[in-house]
Design an enzyme around this catalytic site. Structure first.
Site, PDB file in Angstrom:
ATOM      1  N   LYS A  86       0.823  -1.217   0.000  1.00 42.61           N
ATOM      2  CA  LYS A  86       0.000   0.000   0.000  1.00 42.61           C
ATOM      3  C   LYS A  86       0.853   1.260   0.000  1.00 42.61           C
ATOM      4  O   LYS A  86       0.491   2.259  -0.604  1.00 42.61           O
ATOM      5  CB  LYS A  86      -0.963   0.002   1.193  1.00 42.61           C
ATOM      6  CG  LYS A  86      -2.082  -1.004   1.027  1.00 42.61           C
ATOM      7  CD  LYS A  86      -3.274  -0.714   1.896  1.00 42.61           C
ATOM      8  CE  LYS A  86      -4.406  -1.667   1.559  1.00 42.61           C
ATOM      9  NZ  LYS A  86      -5.456  -1.689   2.560  1.00 42.61           N
ATOM     10  N   LYS A  90      -4.439  -9.647  -7.026  1.00 38.89           N
ATOM     11  CA  LYS A  90      -5.638  -9.848  -6.217  1.00 38.89           C
ATOM     12  C   LYS A  90      -6.760  -8.898  -6.654  1.00 38.89           C
ATOM     13  O   LYS A  90      -6.483  -7.749  -6.981  1.00 38.89           O
ATOM     14  CB  LYS A  90      -5.256  -9.587  -4.754  1.00 38.89           C
ATOM     15  CG  LYS A  90      -6.285  -9.967  -3.737  1.00 38.89           C
ATOM     16  CD  LYS A  90      -5.823  -9.579  -2.341  1.00 38.89           C
ATOM     17  CE  LYS A  90      -5.783  -8.076  -2.161  1.00 38.89           C
ATOM     18  NZ  LYS A  90      -5.626  -7.616  -0.787  1.00 38.89           N
ATOM     19  N   LYS A 127     -10.295  -3.386  -4.052  1.00 41.49           N
ATOM     20  CA  LYS A 127     -11.062  -2.139  -4.159  1.00 41.49           C
ATOM     21  C   LYS A 127     -10.209  -1.034  -4.744  1.00 41.49           C
ATOM     22  O   LYS A 127     -10.725  -0.088  -5.320  1.00 41.49           O
ATOM     23  CB  LYS A 127     -11.504  -1.694  -2.756  1.00 41.49           C
ATOM     24  CG  LYS A 127     -12.522  -2.579  -2.103  1.00 41.49           C
ATOM     25  CD  LYS A 127     -12.797  -2.056  -0.688  1.00 41.49           C
ATOM     26  CE  LYS A 127     -13.350  -3.136   0.197  1.00 41.49           C
ATOM     27  NZ  LYS A 127     -12.863  -3.079   1.577  1.00 41.49           N
TER      28      LYS A 127
HETATM   29  P1  TYM Z   1     -10.712  -5.788   3.598  1.00 43.95           P
HETATM   30  O1  TYM Z   1     -11.717  -4.731   3.891  1.00 43.95           O
HETATM   31  O2  TYM Z   1      -9.612  -5.486   2.653  1.00 43.95           O
HETATM   32  O3  TYM Z   1     -11.417  -7.093   3.106  1.00 43.95           O
HETATM   33  C1  TYM Z   1     -12.509  -7.665   3.806  1.00 43.95           C
HETATM   34  C2  TYM Z   1     -12.450  -9.179   3.711  1.00 43.95           C
HETATM   35  O4  TYM Z   1     -12.445  -9.597   2.340  1.00 43.95           O
HETATM   36  C3  TYM Z   1     -11.339 -10.453   2.094  1.00 43.95           C
HETATM   37  N1  TYM Z   1     -10.857 -10.218   0.715  1.00 43.95           N
HETATM   38  C4  TYM Z   1     -10.704 -11.174  -0.196  1.00 43.95           C
HETATM   39  N2  TYM Z   1     -10.921 -12.495  -0.171  1.00 43.95           N
HETATM   40  C5  TYM Z   1     -10.680 -13.200  -1.294  1.00 43.95           C
HETATM   41  N3  TYM Z   1     -10.227 -12.646  -2.454  1.00 43.95           N
HETATM   42  C6  TYM Z   1      -9.998 -11.316  -2.526  1.00 43.95           C
HETATM   43  N4  TYM Z   1      -9.565 -10.769  -3.658  1.00 43.95           N
HETATM   44  C7  TYM Z   1     -10.233 -10.518  -1.374  1.00 43.95           C
HETATM   45  N5  TYM Z   1     -10.111  -9.194  -1.105  1.00 43.95           N
HETATM   46  C8  TYM Z   1     -10.494  -9.029   0.174  1.00 43.95           C
HETATM   47  C9  TYM Z   1     -10.296 -10.044   3.119  1.00 43.95           C
HETATM   48  O5  TYM Z   1      -9.367 -11.081   3.341  1.00 43.95           O
HETATM   49  C10 TYM Z   1     -11.151  -9.761   4.322  1.00 43.95           C
HETATM   50  O6  TYM Z   1     -11.471 -10.949   5.021  1.00 43.95           O
HETATM   51  N6  TYM Z   1      -7.684  -5.637   7.578  1.00 43.95           N
HETATM   52  C11 TYM Z   1      -8.969  -6.098   7.104  1.00 43.95           C
HETATM   53  C12 TYM Z   1     -10.135  -5.593   7.900  1.00 43.95           C
HETATM   54  C13 TYM Z   1     -10.033  -5.835   9.367  1.00 43.95           C
HETATM   55  C14 TYM Z   1     -10.232  -7.067  10.019  1.00 43.95           C
HETATM   56  C15 TYM Z   1     -10.064  -6.793  11.398  1.00 43.95           C
HETATM   57  C16 TYM Z   1     -10.528  -8.348   9.562  1.00 43.95           C
HETATM   58  C17 TYM Z   1      -9.763  -4.895  10.314  1.00 43.95           C
HETATM   59  N7  TYM Z   1      -9.795  -5.493  11.536  1.00 43.95           N
HETATM   60  C18 TYM Z   1     -10.172  -7.808  12.346  1.00 43.95           C
HETATM   61  C19 TYM Z   1     -10.630  -9.355  10.527  1.00 43.95           C
HETATM   62  C20 TYM Z   1     -10.460  -9.093  11.882  1.00 43.95           C
HETATM   63  C21 TYM Z   1      -9.159  -5.640   5.662  1.00 43.95           C
HETATM   64  O7  TYM Z   1      -8.556  -4.691   5.237  1.00 43.95           O
HETATM   65  O8  TYM Z   1     -10.093  -6.323   4.981  1.00 43.95           O
END
Ligand code: TYM
Length: 332
Positions: A111, A194, A197
Protein backbone atom coordinates in the site's frame (compact mmCIF):
# COMPACT_ATOMS: atom_id res chain seq x y z
CA UNK A 1 -16.75 -20.47 24.21
CA UNK A 2 -15.92 -20.00 20.52
CA UNK A 3 -16.30 -16.44 19.35
CA UNK A 4 -15.78 -14.98 15.89
CA UNK A 5 -14.64 -11.46 15.14
CA UNK A 6 -14.23 -10.18 11.60
CA UNK A 7 -14.58 -6.98 9.65
CA UNK A 8 -14.33 -5.11 6.38
CA UNK A 9 -13.11 -1.63 5.59
CA UNK A 10 -15.71 0.84 4.31
CA UNK A 11 -13.37 2.06 1.59
CA UNK A 12 -15.07 2.16 -1.81
CA UNK A 13 -17.52 -0.59 -2.73
CA UNK A 14 -17.41 -4.20 -1.60
CA UNK A 15 -16.57 -6.65 -4.37
CA UNK A 16 -16.86 -10.32 -5.22
CA UNK A 17 -13.57 -11.11 -3.41
CA UNK A 18 -14.96 -9.66 -0.16
CA UNK A 19 -18.12 -11.71 -0.64
CA UNK A 20 -16.60 -15.06 -1.58
CA UNK A 21 -13.47 -14.76 0.59
CA UNK A 22 -15.26 -13.49 3.70
CA UNK A 23 -18.98 -12.58 3.93
CA UNK A 24 -20.28 -15.82 2.41
CA UNK A 25 -18.29 -17.81 4.99
CA UNK A 26 -19.50 -15.58 7.80
CA UNK A 27 -23.09 -16.37 6.88
CA UNK A 28 -22.38 -20.11 7.21
CA UNK A 29 -20.42 -19.70 10.46
CA UNK A 30 -23.05 -17.60 12.25
CA UNK A 31 -24.94 -20.80 13.09
CA UNK A 32 -22.05 -22.32 15.04
CA UNK A 33 -20.35 -19.38 16.74
CA UNK A 34 -21.11 -16.28 18.71
CA UNK A 35 -20.25 -13.67 16.06
CA UNK A 36 -19.15 -10.05 16.13
CA UNK A 37 -19.04 -8.39 12.71
CA UNK A 38 -17.57 -4.93 12.49
CA UNK A 39 -17.41 -2.20 9.86
CA UNK A 40 -13.83 -1.06 10.48
CA UNK A 41 -14.18 2.65 9.80
CA UNK A 42 -11.08 3.63 11.81
CA UNK A 43 -9.01 1.50 9.44
CA UNK A 44 -10.56 3.38 6.51
CA UNK A 45 -8.90 6.59 7.74
CA UNK A 46 -5.50 5.14 6.80
CA UNK A 47 -6.05 6.03 3.14
CA UNK A 48 -7.33 9.15 1.39
CA UNK A 49 -11.02 9.60 2.12
CA UNK A 50 -13.88 12.02 1.87
CA UNK A 51 -15.81 12.37 5.20
CA UNK A 52 -19.34 12.22 3.74
CA UNK A 53 -18.45 9.28 1.49
CA UNK A 54 -16.90 7.42 4.42
CA UNK A 55 -20.09 7.84 6.47
CA UNK A 56 -22.18 6.61 3.57
CA UNK A 57 -19.84 3.67 2.87
CA UNK A 58 -19.99 2.66 6.53
CA UNK A 59 -23.76 2.31 6.30
CA UNK A 60 -23.44 0.60 2.92
CA UNK A 61 -21.05 -2.05 4.26
CA UNK A 62 -23.44 -2.69 7.16
CA UNK A 63 -26.26 -3.03 4.60
CA UNK A 64 -24.09 -5.42 2.57
CA UNK A 65 -23.47 -7.66 5.60
CA UNK A 66 -27.21 -7.92 6.18
CA UNK A 67 -27.99 -8.34 2.47
CA UNK A 68 -25.44 -11.19 2.28
CA UNK A 69 -27.35 -12.98 5.05
CA UNK A 70 -25.86 -11.84 8.37
CA UNK A 71 -28.66 -11.72 10.92
CA UNK A 72 -28.29 -8.51 12.97
CA UNK A 73 -30.57 -9.83 15.69
CA UNK A 74 -28.42 -12.89 16.34
CA UNK A 75 -24.96 -11.35 15.78
CA UNK A 76 -23.30 -8.20 17.00
CA UNK A 77 -23.00 -5.76 14.08
CA UNK A 78 -21.46 -2.34 14.63
CA UNK A 79 -18.96 0.22 13.38
CA UNK A 80 -15.54 0.25 14.98
CA UNK A 81 -15.35 3.95 15.88
CA UNK A 82 -18.48 3.62 18.03
CA UNK A 83 -16.56 1.51 20.56
CA UNK A 84 -13.70 3.43 22.20
CA UNK A 85 -11.90 0.28 23.31
CA UNK A 86 -10.47 -0.39 19.83
CA UNK A 87 -8.40 2.80 19.83
CA UNK A 88 -7.45 2.42 23.52
CA UNK A 89 -6.20 -1.14 23.15
CA UNK A 90 -4.42 -0.15 19.93
CA UNK A 91 -2.23 2.26 21.92
CA UNK A 92 -1.41 -0.36 24.52
CA UNK A 93 -0.47 -2.83 21.78
CA UNK A 94 1.57 -0.15 20.00
CA UNK A 95 3.67 -0.05 23.17
CA UNK A 96 4.24 -3.81 23.06
CA UNK A 97 4.91 -4.36 19.34
CA UNK A 98 8.52 -4.29 18.09
CA UNK A 99 8.99 -2.27 14.90
CA UNK A 100 10.63 -5.32 13.31
CA UNK A 101 7.29 -7.14 13.38
CA UNK A 102 5.55 -4.28 11.57
CA UNK A 103 8.38 -4.02 9.04
CA UNK A 104 7.56 -7.55 7.87
CA UNK A 105 3.93 -6.73 6.94
CA UNK A 106 3.53 -7.18 3.19
CA UNK A 107 0.30 -5.17 3.02
CA UNK A 108 2.05 -2.03 4.26
CA UNK A 109 4.79 -2.49 1.66
CA UNK A 110 2.18 -2.92 -1.10
CA UNK A 111 0.00 0.00 0.00
CA UNK A 112 2.80 2.44 0.79
CA UNK A 113 4.65 1.49 -2.41
CA UNK A 114 7.51 3.74 -3.39
CA UNK A 115 6.04 6.67 -1.42
CA UNK A 116 7.03 5.09 1.92
CA UNK A 117 8.07 8.35 3.58
CA UNK A 118 4.75 9.94 2.69
CA UNK A 119 2.67 7.03 4.03
CA UNK A 120 0.84 7.94 7.25
CA UNK A 121 1.70 6.41 10.61
CA UNK A 122 -1.78 4.85 10.79
CA UNK A 123 -1.14 2.79 7.68
CA UNK A 124 2.06 1.46 9.23
CA UNK A 125 0.47 0.67 12.59
CA UNK A 126 -2.73 -0.65 11.00
CA UNK A 127 -1.96 -4.23 12.15
CA UNK A 128 -1.85 -3.25 15.85
CA UNK A 129 -5.35 -1.77 15.50
CA UNK A 130 -6.47 -4.97 13.80
CA UNK A 131 -4.97 -6.99 16.67
CA UNK A 132 -6.89 -4.75 19.08
CA UNK A 133 -10.14 -5.39 17.17
CA UNK A 134 -9.77 -9.13 17.57
CA UNK A 135 -8.26 -9.39 21.05
CA UNK A 136 -10.63 -6.82 22.61
CA UNK A 137 -13.35 -9.46 22.32
CA UNK A 138 -11.16 -12.51 23.08
CA UNK A 139 -12.17 -13.87 19.68
CA UNK A 140 -11.10 -17.48 19.12
CA UNK A 141 -11.65 -17.52 15.34
CA UNK A 142 -11.23 -14.91 12.60
CA UNK A 143 -12.71 -15.80 9.20
CA UNK A 144 -10.94 -13.86 6.44
CA UNK A 145 -9.50 -14.16 2.94
CA UNK A 146 -5.92 -15.27 2.50
CA UNK A 147 -4.50 -11.76 2.30
CA UNK A 148 -5.26 -11.17 6.01
CA UNK A 149 -3.43 -14.25 7.31
CA UNK A 150 -0.23 -12.38 8.14
CA UNK A 151 -2.15 -9.79 10.17
CA UNK A 152 -3.85 -12.48 12.23
CA UNK A 153 -0.51 -14.16 12.86
CA UNK A 154 0.73 -10.79 14.12
CA UNK A 155 -2.32 -10.54 16.41
CA UNK A 156 -1.34 -13.93 17.86
CA UNK A 157 2.24 -12.74 18.33
CA UNK A 158 1.06 -9.58 20.11
CA UNK A 159 -1.26 -11.60 22.37
CA UNK A 160 1.60 -13.97 23.21
CA UNK A 161 4.05 -11.11 23.87
CA UNK A 162 1.53 -9.34 26.16
CA UNK A 163 0.81 -12.53 28.08
CA UNK A 164 4.52 -13.26 28.55
CA UNK A 165 5.40 -9.68 29.56
CA UNK A 166 2.80 -9.59 32.32
CA UNK A 167 3.12 -13.29 33.22
CA UNK A 168 -0.59 -13.84 32.70
CA UNK A 169 -2.49 -16.07 30.30
CA UNK A 170 -4.85 -13.18 29.55
CA UNK A 171 -5.38 -12.81 25.80
CA UNK A 172 -6.76 -15.66 23.69
CA UNK A 173 -4.59 -16.52 20.67
CA UNK A 174 -7.03 -16.29 17.72
CA UNK A 175 -7.03 -18.79 14.87
CA UNK A 176 -7.50 -17.59 11.28
CA UNK A 177 -10.32 -19.36 9.43
CA UNK A 178 -9.43 -19.30 5.74
CA UNK A 179 -11.78 -21.71 4.08
CA UNK A 180 -13.64 -22.52 0.88
CA UNK A 181 -12.59 -22.44 -2.76
CA UNK A 182 -12.27 -18.67 -2.94
CA UNK A 183 -9.69 -17.59 -0.37
CA UNK A 184 -8.00 -15.36 -2.95
CA UNK A 185 -10.07 -14.08 -5.88
CA UNK A 186 -7.95 -12.45 -8.55
CA UNK A 187 -8.46 -9.40 -10.76
CA UNK A 188 -10.57 -9.99 -13.89
CA UNK A 189 -7.92 -8.07 -15.87
CA UNK A 190 -4.84 -9.87 -14.50
CA UNK A 191 -5.01 -13.33 -12.95
CA UNK A 192 -1.79 -12.74 -11.00
CA UNK A 193 -3.14 -9.71 -9.08
CA UNK A 194 -5.64 -9.85 -6.22
CA UNK A 195 -9.14 -8.47 -6.89
CA UNK A 196 -9.03 -5.26 -4.92
CA UNK A 197 -11.06 -2.14 -4.16
CA UNK A 198 -8.04 0.00 -4.92
CA UNK A 199 -7.44 -1.23 -8.51
CA UNK A 200 -8.04 1.78 -10.74
CA UNK A 201 -9.87 -0.30 -13.35
CA UNK A 202 -13.49 -1.01 -12.37
CA UNK A 203 -13.37 -3.86 -14.93
CA UNK A 204 -10.92 -5.66 -12.63
CA UNK A 205 -13.68 -6.49 -10.14
CA UNK A 206 -17.38 -7.23 -9.78
CA UNK A 207 -18.88 -4.94 -7.14
CA UNK A 208 -21.70 -6.21 -4.95
CA UNK A 209 -23.73 -3.20 -6.07
CA UNK A 210 -23.24 -3.82 -9.83
CA UNK A 211 -26.40 -4.39 -11.84
CA UNK A 212 -26.96 -7.39 -14.13
CA UNK A 213 -25.75 -5.63 -17.31
CA UNK A 214 -22.55 -4.45 -15.65
CA UNK A 215 -21.81 -7.93 -14.26
CA UNK A 216 -22.38 -9.45 -17.72
CA UNK A 217 -20.11 -6.88 -19.38
CA UNK A 218 -17.32 -7.36 -16.85
CA UNK A 219 -17.40 -11.16 -17.13
CA UNK A 220 -17.45 -10.98 -20.94
CA UNK A 221 -14.47 -8.60 -20.91
CA UNK A 222 -12.54 -10.67 -18.34
CA UNK A 223 -9.07 -11.64 -19.55
CA UNK A 224 -8.69 -15.26 -20.64
CA UNK A 225 -6.28 -17.34 -22.69
CA UNK A 226 -6.95 -18.99 -26.07
CA UNK A 227 -7.19 -22.63 -24.88
CA UNK A 228 -10.41 -24.45 -23.98
CA UNK A 229 -10.86 -25.36 -20.30
CA UNK A 230 -8.63 -28.24 -19.17
CA UNK A 231 -9.67 -31.53 -17.57
CA UNK A 232 -7.65 -31.37 -14.38
CA UNK A 233 -7.09 -28.85 -11.59
CA UNK A 234 -3.36 -29.38 -12.02
CA UNK A 235 -3.53 -28.11 -15.62
CA UNK A 236 -5.91 -25.32 -14.59
CA UNK A 237 -3.45 -24.01 -12.00
CA UNK A 238 -0.94 -23.21 -14.75
CA UNK A 239 -3.44 -20.72 -16.24
CA UNK A 240 -4.20 -17.92 -13.71
CA UNK A 241 -7.13 -16.23 -15.53
CA UNK A 242 -8.85 -19.54 -16.32
CA UNK A 243 -8.27 -20.72 -12.75
CA UNK A 244 -9.81 -17.53 -11.38
CA UNK A 245 -13.02 -17.79 -13.44
CA UNK A 246 -13.42 -21.50 -12.59
CA UNK A 247 -12.80 -20.69 -8.90
CA UNK A 248 -15.48 -17.98 -9.00
CA UNK A 249 -18.05 -20.32 -10.53
CA UNK A 250 -17.13 -23.07 -8.05
CA UNK A 251 -17.45 -20.74 -5.05
CA UNK A 252 -20.72 -19.21 -6.26
CA UNK A 253 -22.27 -22.66 -6.68
CA UNK A 254 -20.73 -24.26 -3.55
CA UNK A 255 -18.72 -26.76 -5.54
CA UNK A 256 -15.03 -27.50 -6.01
CA UNK A 257 -12.99 -26.53 -9.08
CA UNK A 258 -12.79 -30.24 -9.93
CA UNK A 259 -16.63 -30.37 -10.00
CA UNK A 260 -16.75 -27.38 -12.34
CA UNK A 261 -14.14 -28.91 -14.65
CA UNK A 262 -16.12 -32.15 -14.74
CA UNK A 263 -18.99 -30.16 -16.32
CA UNK A 264 -16.99 -27.73 -18.44
CA UNK A 265 -13.69 -29.35 -19.53
CA UNK A 266 -13.21 -28.69 -23.25
CA UNK A 267 -15.54 -25.65 -23.24
CA UNK A 268 -14.48 -22.44 -24.95
CA UNK A 269 -14.53 -19.33 -22.77
CA UNK A 270 -17.43 -17.81 -24.70
CA UNK A 271 -19.72 -20.65 -23.57
CA UNK A 272 -18.21 -20.84 -20.07
CA UNK A 273 -18.57 -17.10 -19.54
CA UNK A 274 -22.25 -17.25 -20.51
CA UNK A 275 -22.82 -19.80 -17.71
CA UNK A 276 -20.79 -17.69 -15.28
CA UNK A 277 -22.82 -14.56 -16.12
CA UNK A 278 -26.09 -16.37 -15.42
CA UNK A 279 -24.88 -17.72 -12.09
CA UNK A 280 -23.23 -14.46 -11.00
CA UNK A 281 -26.33 -12.42 -11.84
CA UNK A 282 -28.64 -14.93 -10.11
CA UNK A 283 -26.51 -14.95 -6.93
CA UNK A 284 -25.53 -11.29 -6.74
CA UNK A 285 -28.64 -9.45 -7.96
CA UNK A 286 -30.69 -10.30 -4.85
CA UNK A 287 -27.82 -9.00 -2.70
CA UNK A 288 -27.60 -5.66 -4.50
CA UNK A 289 -31.41 -5.34 -4.53
CA UNK A 290 -31.50 -5.94 -0.77
CA UNK A 291 -28.64 -3.47 -0.21
CA UNK A 292 -30.61 -0.81 -2.09
CA UNK A 293 -33.73 -1.58 -0.08
CA UNK A 294 -31.85 -1.31 3.22
CA UNK A 295 -30.03 1.88 2.17
CA UNK A 296 -33.39 3.54 1.54
CA UNK A 297 -33.96 3.52 5.31
CA UNK A 298 -30.72 4.83 6.81
CA UNK A 299 -32.42 5.34 10.17
CA UNK A 300 -32.97 1.59 10.45
CA UNK A 301 -29.30 0.85 9.62
CA UNK A 302 -28.23 3.38 12.25
CA UNK A 303 -30.53 1.73 14.82
CA UNK A 304 -28.97 -1.67 14.08
CA UNK A 305 -25.43 -0.28 14.36
CA UNK A 306 -26.25 1.56 17.60
CA UNK A 307 -27.69 -1.55 19.19
CA UNK A 308 -24.64 -3.55 18.02
CA UNK A 309 -22.27 -0.93 19.43
CA UNK A 310 -23.98 -1.14 22.82
CA UNK A 311 -23.53 -4.90 22.90
CA UNK A 312 -19.91 -4.63 21.73
CA UNK A 313 -19.15 -1.89 24.28
CA UNK A 314 -20.32 -4.10 27.14
CA UNK A 315 -17.68 -6.72 26.22
CA UNK A 316 -14.99 -4.18 25.30
CA UNK A 317 -15.24 -2.15 28.51
CA UNK A 318 -14.64 -5.24 30.60
CA UNK A 319 -11.49 -6.06 28.62
CA UNK A 320 -10.20 -2.49 28.83
CA UNK A 321 -10.68 -2.36 32.63
CA UNK A 322 -8.84 -5.65 33.04
CA UNK A 323 -6.04 -4.57 30.70
CA UNK A 324 -5.61 -1.28 32.58
CA UNK A 325 -5.23 -3.23 35.82
CA UNK A 326 -2.76 -5.64 34.24
CA UNK A 327 -0.51 -2.97 32.71
CA UNK A 328 -0.59 -0.70 35.77
CA UNK A 329 -2.81 2.22 34.73
CA UNK A 330 -4.52 3.77 37.75
CA UNK A 331 -8.31 3.57 37.73
CA UNK A 332 -9.74 5.98 40.28
P1 TYM B 1 -10.71 -5.79 3.60
O1 TYM B 1 -11.72 -4.73 3.89
O2 TYM B 1 -9.61 -5.49 2.65
O3 TYM B 1 -11.42 -7.09 3.11
C1 TYM B 1 -12.51 -7.67 3.81
C2 TYM B 1 -12.45 -9.18 3.71
O4 TYM B 1 -12.44 -9.60 2.34
C3 TYM B 1 -11.34 -10.45 2.09
N1 TYM B 1 -10.86 -10.22 0.72
C4 TYM B 1 -10.70 -11.17 -0.20
N2 TYM B 1 -10.92 -12.50 -0.17
C5 TYM B 1 -10.68 -13.20 -1.29
N3 TYM B 1 -10.23 -12.65 -2.45
C6 TYM B 1 -10.00 -11.32 -2.53
N4 TYM B 1 -9.57 -10.77 -3.66
C7 TYM B 1 -10.23 -10.52 -1.37
N5 TYM B 1 -10.11 -9.19 -1.11
C8 TYM B 1 -10.49 -9.03 0.17
C9 TYM B 1 -10.30 -10.04 3.12
O5 TYM B 1 -9.37 -11.08 3.34
C10 TYM B 1 -11.15 -9.76 4.32
O6 TYM B 1 -11.47 -10.95 5.02
N6 TYM B 1 -7.68 -5.64 7.58
C11 TYM B 1 -8.97 -6.10 7.10
C12 TYM B 1 -10.13 -5.59 7.90
C13 TYM B 1 -10.03 -5.83 9.37
C14 TYM B 1 -10.23 -7.07 10.02
C15 TYM B 1 -10.06 -6.79 11.40
C16 TYM B 1 -10.53 -8.35 9.56
C17 TYM B 1 -9.76 -4.90 10.31
N7 TYM B 1 -9.80 -5.49 11.54
C18 TYM B 1 -10.17 -7.81 12.35
C19 TYM B 1 -10.63 -9.36 10.53
C20 TYM B 1 -10.46 -9.09 11.88
C21 TYM B 1 -9.16 -5.64 5.66
O7 TYM B 1 -8.56 -4.69 5.24
O8 TYM B 1 -10.09 -6.32 4.98
Amino acid sequence: MNRIFSGMQPTRQLHLGNYLGAAKNWVALQNDYECIFCVVDLHALTIDHDPETLRNNTREVAAAYIACGIDPARNVLFNQSAVAGHAELNWIFACHTPLGWLNRMTQFKEKAGKQRDNAVLGLYSYPTLMAADILLYHATHVPVGEDQKQHIELARDIAGAFNRYYGKDYFTLPDPVIQGEATRIMSLRDGTKKMSKSDESDYSRINLADDADTIALKVRKAKTDPEPLPETVEDLEKRPEADNLVTILAALTDRTRADVLRDHAGSQFSAFKAVLVDVAVAKLSPISAEMNRLMADKGEIDRILKHGAERATAIAEKTISQVKDIVGLLRV
